[in-house]
Enzyme design. Structure first.
Site, PDB file in Angstrom:
ATOM      1  N   LYS A  23      -5.930  -4.360  -8.503  1.00 49.89           N
ATOM      2  CA  LYS A  23      -4.949  -5.113  -7.720  1.00 49.89           C
ATOM      3  C   LYS A  23      -5.540  -6.442  -7.270  1.00 49.89           C
ATOM      4  O   LYS A  23      -4.877  -7.478  -7.287  1.00 49.89           O
ATOM      5  CB  LYS A  23      -4.515  -4.271  -6.519  1.00 49.89           C
ATOM      6  CG  LYS A  23      -3.535  -4.946  -5.576  1.00 49.89           C
ATOM      7  CD  LYS A  23      -2.910  -3.939  -4.629  1.00 49.89           C
ATOM      8  CE  LYS A  23      -3.907  -3.344  -3.660  1.00 49.89           C
ATOM      9  NZ  LYS A  23      -4.219  -4.242  -2.536  1.00 49.89           N
ATOM     10  N   SER A  24      -6.823  -6.419  -6.887  1.00 51.09           N
ATOM     11  CA  SER A  24      -7.484  -7.643  -6.409  1.00 51.09           C
ATOM     12  C   SER A  24      -7.559  -8.693  -7.509  1.00 51.09           C
ATOM     13  O   SER A  24      -7.251  -9.871  -7.291  1.00 51.09           O
ATOM     14  CB  SER A  24      -8.897  -7.320  -5.917  1.00 51.09           C
ATOM     15  OG  SER A  24      -8.858  -6.435  -4.825  1.00 51.09           O
ATOM     16  N   ARG A  28      -5.046 -12.301  -7.959  1.00 54.35           N
ATOM     17  CA  ARG A  28      -5.701 -13.606  -8.117  1.00 54.35           C
ATOM     18  C   ARG A  28      -5.255 -14.277  -9.414  1.00 54.35           C
ATOM     19  O   ARG A  28      -4.936 -15.469  -9.454  1.00 54.35           O
ATOM     20  CB  ARG A  28      -7.223 -13.430  -8.104  1.00 54.35           C
ATOM     21  CG  ARG A  28      -7.809 -13.182  -6.716  1.00 54.35           C
ATOM     22  CD  ARG A  28      -9.222 -12.606  -6.799  1.00 54.35           C
ATOM     23  NE  ARG A  28      -9.868 -12.560  -5.488  1.00 54.35           N
ATOM     24  CZ  ARG A  28      -9.607 -11.661  -4.553  1.00 54.35           C
ATOM     25  NH1 ARG A  28      -8.694 -10.727  -4.786  1.00 54.35           N
ATOM     26  NH2 ARG A  28     -10.246 -11.680  -3.397  1.00 54.35           N
ATOM     27  N   SER A 151     -11.315 -12.255   7.088  1.00 55.27           N
ATOM     28  CA  SER A 151     -10.928 -11.619   5.835  1.00 55.27           C
ATOM     29  C   SER A 151     -11.196 -12.552   4.658  1.00 55.27           C
ATOM     30  O   SER A 151     -10.852 -13.736   4.690  1.00 55.27           O
ATOM     31  CB  SER A 151      -9.436 -11.268   5.867  1.00 55.27           C
ATOM     32  OG  SER A 151      -8.980 -10.905   4.581  1.00 55.27           O
ATOM     33  N   SER A 152     -11.797 -12.007   3.620  1.00 55.47           N
ATOM     34  CA  SER A 152     -12.091 -12.822   2.436  1.00 55.47           C
ATOM     35  C   SER A 152     -10.813 -13.310   1.762  1.00 55.47           C
ATOM     36  O   SER A 152     -10.845 -14.258   0.978  1.00 55.47           O
ATOM     37  CB  SER A 152     -12.924 -12.011   1.436  1.00 55.47           C
ATOM     38  OG  SER A 152     -12.183 -10.898   0.968  1.00 55.47           O
ATOM     39  N   ASP A 299     -12.923  -1.217   1.848  1.00 57.55           N
ATOM     40  CA  ASP A 299     -11.768  -0.423   1.438  1.00 57.55           C
ATOM     41  C   ASP A 299     -12.127   0.994   1.008  1.00 57.55           C
ATOM     42  O   ASP A 299     -11.226   1.828   0.865  1.00 57.55           O
ATOM     43  CB  ASP A 299     -11.023  -1.123   0.295  1.00 57.55           C
ATOM     44  CG  ASP A 299     -10.128  -2.246   0.796  1.00 57.55           C
ATOM     45  OD1 ASP A 299      -9.868  -2.301   2.013  1.00 57.55           O
ATOM     46  OD2 ASP A 299      -9.696  -3.074  -0.029  1.00 57.55           O
ATOM     47  N   ARG A 330      -7.220   1.214  10.533  1.00 58.69           N
ATOM     48  CA  ARG A 330      -7.731   2.330   9.738  1.00 58.69           C
ATOM     49  C   ARG A 330      -8.797   3.158  10.458  1.00 58.69           C
ATOM     50  O   ARG A 330      -8.922   4.360  10.220  1.00 58.69           O
ATOM     51  CB  ARG A 330      -8.274   1.814   8.396  1.00 58.69           C
ATOM     52  CG  ARG A 330      -7.160   1.402   7.458  1.00 58.69           C
ATOM     53  CD  ARG A 330      -7.663   0.850   6.143  1.00 58.69           C
ATOM     54  NE  ARG A 330      -6.543   0.650   5.216  1.00 58.69           N
ATOM     55  CZ  ARG A 330      -6.617  -0.031   4.092  1.00 58.69           C
ATOM     56  NH1 ARG A 330      -7.757  -0.621   3.751  1.00 58.69           N
ATOM     57  NH2 ARG A 330      -5.561  -0.155   3.314  1.00 58.69           N
ATOM     58  N   ARG A 383      -4.086   4.012   1.427  1.00 61.73           N
ATOM     59  CA  ARG A 383      -5.449   4.537   1.363  1.00 61.73           C
ATOM     60  C   ARG A 383      -5.627   5.782   2.242  1.00 61.73           C
ATOM     61  O   ARG A 383      -6.482   6.621   1.950  1.00 61.73           O
ATOM     62  CB  ARG A 383      -6.461   3.452   1.722  1.00 61.73           C
ATOM     63  CG  ARG A 383      -6.364   2.248   0.789  1.00 61.73           C
ATOM     64  CD  ARG A 383      -7.665   1.513   0.621  1.00 61.73           C
ATOM     65  NE  ARG A 383      -7.460   0.293  -0.158  1.00 61.73           N
ATOM     66  CZ  ARG A 383      -7.295   0.258  -1.478  1.00 61.73           C
ATOM     67  NH1 ARG A 383      -7.334   1.379  -2.170  1.00 61.73           N
ATOM     68  NH2 ARG A 383      -7.101  -0.891  -2.099  1.00 61.73           N
ATOM     69  N   LYS A 407       1.852   1.543  -3.287  1.00 62.08           N
ATOM     70  CA  LYS A 407       1.354   0.217  -2.930  1.00 62.08           C
ATOM     71  C   LYS A 407       0.222  -0.225  -3.850  1.00 62.08           C
ATOM     72  O   LYS A 407       0.111  -1.397  -4.194  1.00 62.08           O
ATOM     73  CB  LYS A 407       0.870   0.210  -1.478  1.00 62.08           C
ATOM     74  CG  LYS A 407       0.471  -1.170  -0.975  1.00 62.08           C
ATOM     75  CD  LYS A 407       0.067  -1.128   0.480  1.00 62.08           C
ATOM     76  CE  LYS A 407      -0.027  -2.526   1.075  1.00 62.08           C
ATOM     77  NZ  LYS A 407      -0.928  -3.436   0.399  1.00 62.08           N
TER      78      LYS A 407
END
Length: 426
Positions: A23-24, A28, A151-152, A299, A330, A383, A407
């Site tokens: 997903k990452s 991108r 956050s990155s 994560d 979380r 998650r 998701k």
């Protein structure tokens, strides 16, 4: 939909699962494909987040004189990346919004950075939070600073649009950097399509790239976060159990590939063969307590915590401050649900401490025995659902609102059934 899970009677499994693209990486590359249409993408993620991202980006192909509203639902990556993308779409005006939880997730740091570069972004409701109104502009500035521990996704959002800024971008990160692998992933993908970048000390530079790129096919590596749940399943299974997953690279761009080293602590070995990995349980190795610093892979914290609980192992996990602003808090969600299952656990703003236990020792009764409908709450967080599912190998379990896995991993429950889990609607 609530699902009841329990252990298969099969003692050992040898299966193969096809996991779709990261997903990452997908999100991108979808943004880069919108900026450089000659990109050809293969093995894209079939997650809700990536579908939301792809749908939103198609708006650029349909010019409209009116303001268009884009709802990203729970997709945090899409919210951050699209904020930057639409900031440079001259003449286009959009309102980016999302779920009630998304409206509680901060975006002020990114908005401030983009506005400093010349963007025109305002808040529709609460200062610092979505929904936001974006009027696309030609950004003229090329230098901006951000706190390094954010956050990155904020950082990557800026880097992804940098090739289309007239003077490129010089981004200075102040302090200790969080989630370095995700920043390096973004830079590596830019380099792969021909964009020049540099990352020295705490300064990142991306050059302007005015011309189209040559047609460039990219095969996206499968998602290591999705693989984490299989690592947990193998760790909680009998010695000899194994599964093969595709498509994975030994030299991965994804920070969650740290799973390979981390799960050796649970007696799980990983063998790379071409574009596949086979993970198998080779021994019952049970240290009393494990310590992991997860700044670069937050994560997988939920997965690791649940694995430790299922094995009776204690753990100290740190570097988790970004988990407070995810789909849910979380850390608090883990504390609540693991306590419900009998764990002794404490959390801070950036860490988790789980005490060793023997709840699953033969002959012991477990808090869930006799009341299988007392399920695990998932807090609209994919998650949470997937991290807790492997515990069904230890005790019958109900996962509430199980559909939330779409998701990031829509085929999760189907793949678990293929592996041998018994899954019924509760």
């Amino acid at each position: 939909m609530d699902l009841h899970l329990e252990k298969s009677k099969v003692k050992s499994q040898k299966s193969k699962v096809e996991v779709t693209g990261s997903k990452s990486e997908t999100n991108r590359l979808l943004l880069l494909q919108a900026l450089f249409p000659n990109l050809v993408l293969e093995n894209t993620s079939n997650s809700d987040d990536s579908e939301v991202m792809q749908k939103a980006l198609t708006i650029t192909h349909h010019p409209s004189p009116i303001t268009q509203k884009i709802d990203v639902h729970h997709a945090g990556t899409a919210m951050r990346f699209l904020t930057a993308f639409f900031a440079i779409q001259e003449g286009k005006e959009v309102v980016l919004t999302g779920s009630s939880r998304m409206k509680e997730r901060p975006i002020k740091i990114l908005v401030n950075a983009l506005n400093q570069l010349g963007a025109e972004i305002t808040y529709e409701e609460n200062e610092g939070f979505p929904p936001i109104r974006i009027k696309g502009e030609k950004l003229t500035e090329n230098k901006v600073s951000l706190p390094a521990n954010v956050s990155s996704q904020y950082i990557s959002a800026l880097l992804l649009i940098a090739p289309k800024l007239n003077n490129g971008l010089e981004l200075t990160l102040e302090g200790e950097i969080t989630s370095v692998p995700y920043i390096k992933m973004t830079l590596a993908l830019l380099e792969e399509i021909g964009i020049k970048t540099s990352f020295k000390n705490n300064t990142i530079k991306v050059t302007h790239h005015p011309s189209p790129i040559t047609q460039h096919p990219i095969t996206i590596e499968s998602d290591w976060s999705s693989a984490s749940y299989w690592y947990s399943i193998i760790a909680l299974s009998e010695v000899g159990t194994q599964i093969t997953l595709s498509s994975y690279k030994k030299n991965s761009l994804q920070g969650d590939s740290a799973l390979v080293a981390i799960y050796k602590n649970f007696g799980v070995e990983t063998v790379f063969n071409s574009n596949e990995i086979t993970i198998h349980k080779v021994e019952n190795f049970k240290p009393k307590t494990l310590n992991f610093k997860l700044n670069n892979a937050p994560d997988i914290a939920q997965t690791i915590a649940v694995t430790c609980f299922g094995l009776g192992i204690g753990c100290d996990l740190s570097g988790l401050h970004t988990l407070k602003i995810k789909e849910t808090d979380r850390l608090e969600a883990l504390k609540t649900e693991l306590t419900k299952l009998g764990a002794e656990i404490s959390v801070t703003n950036d860490s988790l401490h789980l005490k060793p236990h023997d709840l699953f020792k033969s002959g012991n009764s477990h808090p869930l025995e006799g009341c299988p409908k007392d399920g695990v709450a998932t807090y609209q967080d994919h998650r949470m659902a997937m991290a807790f599912a492997p515990l069904a190998l230890k005790v019958p379990l109900v996962i509430n609102n199980a559909e939330v896995v779409s998701k990031s991993y829509p085929d999760f429950w189907k793949d678990l059934e293929q592996f041998g889990f018994i899954i019924k609607i509760a």
